[in-house]
Design an enzyme around this catalytic site. Structure first.
Site, short mmCIF file in Angstrom:
data_model
loop_
_atom_site.label_atom_id
_atom_site.label_comp_id
_atom_site.label_asym_id
_atom_site.label_seq_id
_atom_site.Cartn_x
_atom_site.Cartn_y
_atom_site.Cartn_z
N ASP A 1 0.24 -12.70 6.68
CA ASP A 1 -1.27 -12.39 6.38
C ASP A 1 -1.95 -12.97 7.64
OD1 ASP A 1 -3.85 -12.56 5.59
OD2 ASP A 1 -3.27 -13.14 3.47
N GLY A 2 -2.61 -12.34 8.28
CA GLY A 2 -3.55 -12.55 9.48
C GLY A 2 -4.65 -13.65 9.12
N GLU B 1 0.88 -8.51 11.47
CA GLU B 1 0.62 -7.35 10.62
C GLU B 1 1.12 -7.68 9.20
OE1 GLU B 1 -0.78 -3.88 10.37
OE2 GLU B 1 0.12 -4.22 8.41
N GLN C 1 0.95 -1.39 0.01
CA GLN C 1 -0.01 0.02 0.16
C GLN C 1 0.85 1.30 -0.15
OE1 GLN C 1 -2.18 -0.75 3.55
NE2 GLN C 1 -0.44 -1.53 4.67
N ASP D 1 -0.39 0.32 13.50
CA ASP D 1 0.01 1.71 14.23
C ASP D 1 0.37 1.29 15.72
OD1 ASP D 1 -2.40 1.90 15.53
OD2 ASP D 1 -3.35 2.02 13.65
N ASP E 1 -8.33 -5.45 13.60
CA ASP E 1 -7.87 -4.23 13.32
C ASP E 1 -7.44 -4.00 11.86
OD1 ASP E 1 -7.54 -1.61 13.67
OD2 ASP E 1 -5.62 -1.82 15.27
N HIS F 1 -9.17 2.99 19.54
CA HIS F 1 -8.31 2.00 20.15
C HIS F 1 -9.08 1.28 21.52
CE1 HIS F 1 -5.23 3.41 17.47
NE2 HIS F 1 -5.66 2.41 17.00
N PRO G 1 -5.47 -6.47 0.82
CA PRO G 1 -5.19 -7.75 1.69
C PRO G 1 -6.11 -7.76 2.81
CG PRO G 1 -3.75 -5.97 2.14
CD PRO G 1 -4.57 -5.70 0.84
N ASP H 1 -10.23 -1.02 5.07
CA ASP H 1 -11.43 -1.12 4.51
C ASP H 1 -11.30 -2.62 3.70
OD1 ASP H 1 -12.40 1.23 5.45
OD2 ASP H 1 -11.79 2.20 3.62
N1 SAM Z 1 -7.81 1.99 12.53
C1 SAM Z 1 -7.81 1.63 11.19
C2 SAM Z 1 -8.98 1.71 10.21
O1 SAM Z 1 -10.04 1.06 10.44
O2 SAM Z 1 -9.08 2.61 9.50
C3 SAM Z 1 -7.10 0.37 10.77
C4 SAM Z 1 -5.69 0.54 11.37
S1 SAM Z 1 -4.54 -0.50 10.91
C5 SAM Z 1 -3.32 0.43 10.53
C6 SAM Z 1 -4.83 -1.38 9.52
C7 SAM Z 1 -3.78 -2.36 9.26
O3 SAM Z 1 -4.24 -3.46 8.85
C8 SAM Z 1 -2.81 -2.14 8.16
O4 SAM Z 1 -1.55 -1.62 8.76
C9 SAM Z 1 -2.66 -3.11 7.02
O5 SAM Z 1 -1.67 -3.36 6.60
C10 SAM Z 1 -3.13 -4.38 7.99
N2 SAM Z 1 -3.88 -5.32 7.21
C11 SAM Z 1 -4.61 -5.48 6.18
N3 SAM Z 1 -4.84 -6.76 5.64
C12 SAM Z 1 -4.37 -7.58 6.77
C13 SAM Z 1 -4.14 -8.99 6.65
N4 SAM Z 1 -4.69 -10.04 5.61
N5 SAM Z 1 -3.30 -9.58 7.46
C14 SAM Z 1 -2.69 -8.62 8.58
N6 SAM Z 1 -2.73 -7.32 8.47
C15 SAM Z 1 -3.43 -6.71 7.56
#
Ligand code: SAM
Length: 287
Positions: A141-142, A110, A35, A91, A159, A66, A166, A162
């Protein structure tokens, strides 16, 4: 003078002719394999993290998101957590709130290492607990990480961003089924579930998919000024425990204990715990 606008034109948005504009003093941008990361120093909201054009967190209002993604679920558990899994959350704000519950171990999975490095460098008040010795950072990948795991977590927190790229798989029934298996019998699952006002279809889909898997599913709301429309939702799902049947006196006692050891919370309190689950009439889940 610089202004940043988040245009609400992405997948699943109901408000395609709307956006949010914020005055910016300084901007740093970098591109990762997953991203585009932007860090904006804003006039009113302090530092702000933006991923692929979507505001993720700001220093001024991050406490709402949070605290509200963590405390309703962790207090619902009703005992000291042993193992907590956070998916996404780069974050670090979610982990910061989880460690206030004194867990034995927190795993944060993450997908994008660079978000974590960026937050550690630029957002220290949010990322401060990522170096806690009980926290293990896994860059993966979670969705894949929970596959095949059984009966090991007290709480799983999603967390994520959208449902594009991923994050998309983290909104699907098959993922919820694997999360169900990975939870202990009294375990609690919680996910951010988008804005019921600005992303109503996605919000309703999350609740419905969770209802196919978990016997207890409870959406709840919080006010987050920098998210689309300001009305945001989370959804708790569990095998047995219902967040609404907590004894109010016990909950108050546990909240006071946490605040005595970790400092006052800024949004969550026992009245918010029950009130947040009151859903306005325009939000519906049937049909
Ligand atoms: N508070 C936020 C929001 O709703 O806008 C979300 C914050 S957090 C920064 C979201 C994180 O999810 C990103 O850093 C992204 O890299 C991570 N992410 C996205 N898809 C993922 C996946 N499949 N596995 C693990 N992490 C993932």
């Amino acid at each position: 003078m610089l202004w940043f606008t988040e245009y609400y034109t992405g997948e699943g948005m109901d408000l395609k002719g709307t956006g949010l504009t914020i005055k910016v003093k300084n901007a740093v941008t970098t591109k990762t394999p997953f991203q585009e990361i932007m860090l904006l120093d804003t006039e009113d909201f302090g530092k702000m993290l933006v991923l692929d054009g979507a505001i993720q967190t700001t220093e001024k209002d991050e406490f709402v998101y949070h605290e509200m993604i963590v405390h309703p679920a962790l207090f619902t558990l009703g005992r000291k957590p042993e193992r907590v899994l956070v998916i996404g959350g780069g974050d670090g704000g979610t982990v910061r709130e989880v460690v206030k519950h004194n867990p034995e171990k927190v795993e944060m999975v993450e997908i994008d290492r660079e978000v974590v490095e960026f937050a550690k460098r630029e957002l220290p008040t949010i990322s401060c607990a990522l170096s806690d010795e009980r926290v293990e950072l896994i860059f993966d990948d979670g969705r894949e990480y929970v596959r095949g795991k059984e009966n090991i977590y007290d709480v799983i927190i999603v967390d994520c961003s959208d449902p594009v790229g991923p994050s998309k798989v983290l909104y699907e029934e098959e993922f919820y089924r694997d999360a169900f298996k990975a939870l202990k019998d009294d375990g609690i699952f919680v996910t951010q579930s988008e804005s019921p006002f600005a992303q109503s279809k996605v919000h309703r889909m999350v609740v419905r998919e969770l209802q196919k898997v978990f016997p207890v599913v409870r959406p709840y709301l919080a006010f987050i000024p920098t998210y689309p429309s300001g009305m945001w939702s989370f959804t708790i799902a569990s095998k047995v425990i219902d967040p609404l049947t907590l004894n109010p006196e016990e909950l108050s006692g546990r909240v006071s204990d946490l605040e005595n050891s970790s400092g006052k919370l800024k949004y969550y309190n026992p009245r918010i715990h029950y009130g947040a689950f009151a859903i306005p009439n325009f939000i519906y889940y049937e049909g």
